[in-house]
Design an enzyme around this catalytic site. Structure first.
Site, short mmCIF file in Angstrom:
data_model
loop_
_atom_site.label_atom_id
_atom_site.label_comp_id
_atom_site.label_asym_id
_atom_site.label_seq_id
_atom_site.Cartn_x
_atom_site.Cartn_y
_atom_site.Cartn_z
N GLY A 1 43.16 12.07 -12.74
CA GLY A 1 44.39 11.28 -12.26
C GLY A 1 45.15 10.61 -13.39
N ALA A 2 45.08 11.22 -14.60
CA ALA A 2 45.95 10.56 -15.82
C ALA A 2 47.28 11.22 -16.32
CB ALA A 2 44.58 11.14 -17.02
N GLY B 1 50.57 6.37 -13.96
CA GLY B 1 49.71 5.12 -13.61
C GLY B 1 48.59 4.54 -14.22
N GLY C 1 45.82 5.88 -14.77
CA GLY C 1 44.92 6.83 -15.62
C GLY C 1 45.56 7.28 -16.77
N SER D 1 38.89 -0.17 -4.86
CA SER D 1 39.83 -0.84 -4.40
C SER D 1 39.42 -1.96 -3.57
CB SER D 1 40.87 -0.29 -3.47
OG SER D 1 41.88 -1.06 -2.88
N TYR E 1 41.84 5.24 3.64
CA TYR E 1 41.72 4.97 2.49
C TYR E 1 40.75 4.01 2.18
CZ TYR E 1 43.54 3.17 -1.96
OH TYR E 1 43.50 2.68 -3.51
#
Length: 274
Positions: free
Chosen positions: A10-11, A14, A16, A130, A156
């Protein structure tokens, strides 16, 4: 971090991308993993890393990524990729999309990379969780919301609780090896993560959005966990930007049961630490 190999999923944007840049600045060799070839390539170019591409909605693609990662030893695996779907979708693997992308895919990737993690003298698996985990209602018989009413926030939250339970169980199973595990909550980051959630997007654009933080701020717990001198001191722990916190709705029995279910769902049968 000089001489250390870091894999960040996820880089492409954001938290990441911010974490990848920060760790590269500290001297790490960073494998920049993302779904978007264009964005992932640009981040890798900017920080001097190596781009890799994957779609976590496909477990076969996760297996391909593990094969293609040119890293004989991995010092840090940052399981950061994630999403929040507005409606219920089922992947080609037959799993609810949010749960697969946020939990099953990183669970599988970690398992496939375990030998390379154990080859490092001080390996760390860091999962982006989270605070939403506190609102989860984890039903091991209905993780994909096939029987229950689907709500995006509930799905989520379930996946984020799974991230923490995964961290706790990995920490237990990896005892006696060089591998440790930790998780963190980045905070209310203003990024592309919620681009498909119209309600959250409206909130971020409203006056309330002034309380949102930058990706660089959100990445600080990840960078801390990747660089803290004594990894054992944070093994199995959950952090926020304000430090260590006690996660809710977790217990060892639930973590062990989720691990077993996850193995079955991704099609593996051996413990990663064996």
């Amino acid at each position: 971090m000089h001489g250390r190999t870091v894999v960040v999923t996820g880089a492409s944007a954001g938290v990441g991308a911010a974490a990848a840049a920060a760790l590269a600045d500290l001297g790490a060799n960073v494998a920049v993993v993302g779904r978007s070839k264009e964005k992932t390539t640009e981040v890798a170019r900017r920080i001097g890393g190596t781009p890799y591409f994957v779609d976590f909605a496909s477990l076969d693609d996760v297996r391909r990524l593990a094969d293609e990662l040119d890293c004989p030893r991995i010092d840090v695996l940052a399981n950061n990729a994630g999403l929040m779907n507005r409606g219920r979708q089922v992947t080609r693997d037959g799993h609810e999309m949010t749960f697969q992308v946020n939990h099953l895919a990183p669970f599988l990737l970690t398992s496939l990379l375990m030998d390379r993690l154990k080859a490092a003298p001080d390996a760390r698996v860091i999962s982006t969780a989270s605070a939403a985990h506190a609102f989860a209602r984890l039903d091991l018989d209905d993780l994909g919301f096939g029987e229950r009413r689907y709500r995006a926030n509930d799905a989520y939250a379930t996946s984020k609780l799974a991230n923490i339970l995964f961290t706790q169980e990995l920490a237990r199973r990896a005892q006696g090896t060089s591998v440790t595990a930790s998780a963190f909550h980045p905070g209310p980051v203003a990024s592309e993560f919620f681009r498909d959630n119209s309600f959250v997007t409206k909130v971020l654009r409203s006056p309330v959005g002034r309380f949102a933080i930058t990706p660089d701020e959100g990445a600080k717990p990840l960078v801390h966990l990747a660089t803290v001198a004594d990894a054992q001191s944070v093994n199995g722990a959950y952090f926020t930007r304000r430090g260590r916190r006690t996660p809710r709705r977790t217990n060892p029995e639930l973590a062990a049961r989720l691990w077993e279910v996850s193995e079955r769902l991704v099609g593996i049968g051996d413990e990663p630490n064996r």
